[in-house]
Design an enzyme around this catalytic site. Structure first.
Site, PDB file in Angstrom:
ATOM      1  N   VAL A  32       0.831  -1.205   0.000  1.00  0.00           N
ATOM      2  CA  VAL A  32       0.000   0.000   0.000  1.00  0.00           C
ATOM      3  C   VAL A  32       0.874   1.268   0.000  1.00  0.00           C
ATOM      4  CG1 VAL A  32      -0.347   0.079   2.520  1.00  0.00           C
ATOM      5  CG2 VAL A  32      -2.077   1.017   1.027  1.00  0.00           C
ATOM      6  N   ASP A  33       2.025   1.186   0.629  1.00  0.00           N
ATOM      7  CA  ASP A  33       2.985   2.292   0.657  1.00  0.00           C
ATOM      8  C   ASP A  33       3.402   2.671  -0.771  1.00  0.00           C
ATOM      9  OD1 ASP A  33       4.737   4.123   1.759  1.00  0.00           O
ATOM     10  OD2 ASP A  33       6.225   2.654   2.419  1.00  0.00           O
ATOM     11  N   TYR A 124       4.546  -7.434   6.219  1.00  0.00           N
ATOM     12  CA  TYR A 124       4.934  -7.631   7.627  1.00  0.00           C
ATOM     13  C   TYR A 124       4.324  -8.893   8.251  1.00  0.00           C
ATOM     14  CZ  TYR A 124       7.390  -3.127   8.047  1.00  0.00           C
ATOM     15  OH  TYR A 124       8.276  -2.081   7.922  1.00  0.00           O
TER      16      TYR A 124
HETATM   17  N1  AR6 Z   1      -5.025  -0.211  -1.006  1.00  0.00           N
HETATM   18  C1  AR6 Z   1      -5.412  -0.769   0.165  1.00  0.00           C
HETATM   19  N2  AR6 Z   1      -4.772  -1.801   0.737  1.00  0.00           N
HETATM   20  C2  AR6 Z   1      -3.696  -2.288   0.082  1.00  0.00           C
HETATM   21  C3  AR6 Z   1      -3.229  -1.769  -1.143  1.00  0.00           C
HETATM   22  C4  AR6 Z   1      -3.951  -0.671  -1.698  1.00  0.00           C
HETATM   23  N3  AR6 Z   1      -3.603  -0.096  -2.835  1.00  0.00           N
HETATM   24  N4  AR6 Z   1      -2.133  -2.486  -1.530  1.00  0.00           N
HETATM   25  C5  AR6 Z   1      -1.940  -3.426  -0.581  1.00  0.00           C
HETATM   26  N5  AR6 Z   1      -2.879  -3.322   0.376  1.00  0.00           N
HETATM   27  P1  AR6 Z   1       1.485  -4.014   3.068  1.00  0.00           P
HETATM   28  P2  AR6 Z   1       2.594  -4.078   5.792  1.00  0.00           P
HETATM   29  C6  AR6 Z   1      -3.084  -4.126   1.588  1.00  0.00           C
HETATM   30  O1  AR6 Z   1       2.395  -5.099   2.604  1.00  0.00           O
HETATM   31  O2  AR6 Z   1       2.251  -5.518   5.923  1.00  0.00           O
HETATM   32  C7  AR6 Z   1       5.839  -1.777   2.496  1.00  0.00           C
HETATM   33  O3  AR6 Z   1       6.927  -2.127   1.678  1.00  0.00           O
HETATM   34  C8  AR6 Z   1      -2.468  -5.503   1.633  1.00  0.00           C
HETATM   35  O4  AR6 Z   1      -3.301  -6.438   0.959  1.00  0.00           O
HETATM   36  O5  AR6 Z   1       1.244  -2.878   2.164  1.00  0.00           O
HETATM   37  O6  AR6 Z   1       2.225  -3.158   6.910  1.00  0.00           O
HETATM   38  C9  AR6 Z   1       6.218  -0.736   3.523  1.00  0.00           C
HETATM   39  O7  AR6 Z   1       7.162   0.184   3.025  1.00  0.00           O
HETATM   40  C10 AR6 Z   1      -2.414  -5.752   3.123  1.00  0.00           C
HETATM   41  O8  AR6 Z   1      -3.641  -6.287   3.583  1.00  0.00           O
HETATM   42  O9  AR6 Z   1       1.995  -3.374   4.468  1.00  0.00           O
HETATM   43  C11 AR6 Z   1       6.797  -1.586   4.623  1.00  0.00           C
HETATM   44  O10 AR6 Z   1       8.142  -1.923   4.358  1.00  0.00           O
HETATM   45  C12 AR6 Z   1      -2.235  -4.366   3.738  1.00  0.00           C
HETATM   46  O11 AR6 Z   1      -2.467  -3.437   2.671  1.00  0.00           O
HETATM   47  C13 AR6 Z   1       5.950  -2.837   4.572  1.00  0.00           C
HETATM   48  O12 AR6 Z   1       5.450  -2.910   3.242  1.00  0.00           O
HETATM   49  C14 AR6 Z   1      -0.848  -4.126   4.304  1.00  0.00           C
HETATM   50  O13 AR6 Z   1       0.106  -4.717   3.459  1.00  0.00           O
HETATM   51  C15 AR6 Z   1       4.787  -2.753   5.518  1.00  0.00           C
HETATM   52  O14 AR6 Z   1       4.133  -4.001   5.535  1.00  0.00           O
END
Ligand code: AR6
Length: 171
Positions: A32-33, A124
């Site tokens: 999402v980042d 994560y």
């Molecule tokens: N909109 C909403 N949710 C989303 C989107 C989107 N566009 N894309 C992914 N998700 P993650 P974390 C969901 O991996 O686990 C990054 O590299 C996804 O399906 O984005 O907190 C950061 O820089 C999941 O349910 O974040 C950190 O290094 C949720 O967002 C690391 O990832 C979180 O997945 C953080 O890991």
């Protein structure tokens, strides 16, 4: 406060603030980042660099606020979740802190509508069920909620959506 659940891409949601699941560097990443920085443009990264210059890295459980650049939201609140596979007994507390600190920044900035992703449940690897319980529990019990009109939980994947739907039904 109205609690809503949506299966969607958080970059498309019309709210005052969207929350980003960032990392301690605040300088972007995947998931999402990556989506938020890609769509929001360089203004967000610039603002994150300024935050870095003044306060250094953002620790797990903490949150910072920046512009939302080209997104329809006004602000992005960047918070850093906890990696599940590393040691420490404070993972649950730190994940709860992400929601608490983000809501605090929202209240301080007059934000009325806010959307949260499922923090820590992607890269994560936090267990989805536990993360969802922490998210709903923390948000619904937050004392700052009287200042907020709407909180939307945005689930990107269907598994999370189903987990949240069950939990919210029971609230
Ligand atoms: N909109 C909403 N949710 C989303 C989107 C989107 N566009 N894309 C992914 N998700 P993650 P974390 C969901 O991996 O686990 C990054 O590299 C996804 O399906 O984005 O907190 C950061 O820089 C999941 O349910 O974040 C950190 O290094 C949720 O967002 C690391 O990832 C979180 O997945 C953080 O890991």
């Amino acid at each position: 406060m109205k609690l809503k659940l949506l299966q969607s891409d958080i970059t498309t949601v019309r709210v005052d603030a969207i929350v980003n699941a960032a990392n301690t560097s605040l300088l972007g990443g995947g998931g999402v980042d990556g989506a938020i920085h890609r769509k929001g443009g360089s203004e967000i990264l610039e603002a994150c660099r300024k935050v870095r210059a003044t306060q250094g890295k953002c620790n797990p459980g903490e949150a910072v606020i920046t512009t939302a650049g080209n997104l329809s939201a006004k602000y992005v609140i960047h918070t850093v979740g906890r990696v599940w596979n590393t040691g420490g007994k404070d993972k649950e507390r730190l994940l709860a802190n992400c929601y608490t600190k983000a809501l605090r920044l929202a209240v301080e900035n007059g934000i009325k509508t806010i959307a949260f992703p499922n923090i820590s449940t992607g890269i994560y690897k936090f267990p989805k069920e536990l993360a969802a319980k922490i998210a709903v529990d923390t948000v619904t019990n937050d004392p700052g909620l009287t200042h907020i009109k709407e909180v939307i939980f945005i689930c990107f994947d269907e598994e999370n959506y189903k987990i949240y739907a069950k939990i919210i039904e029971a609230v």
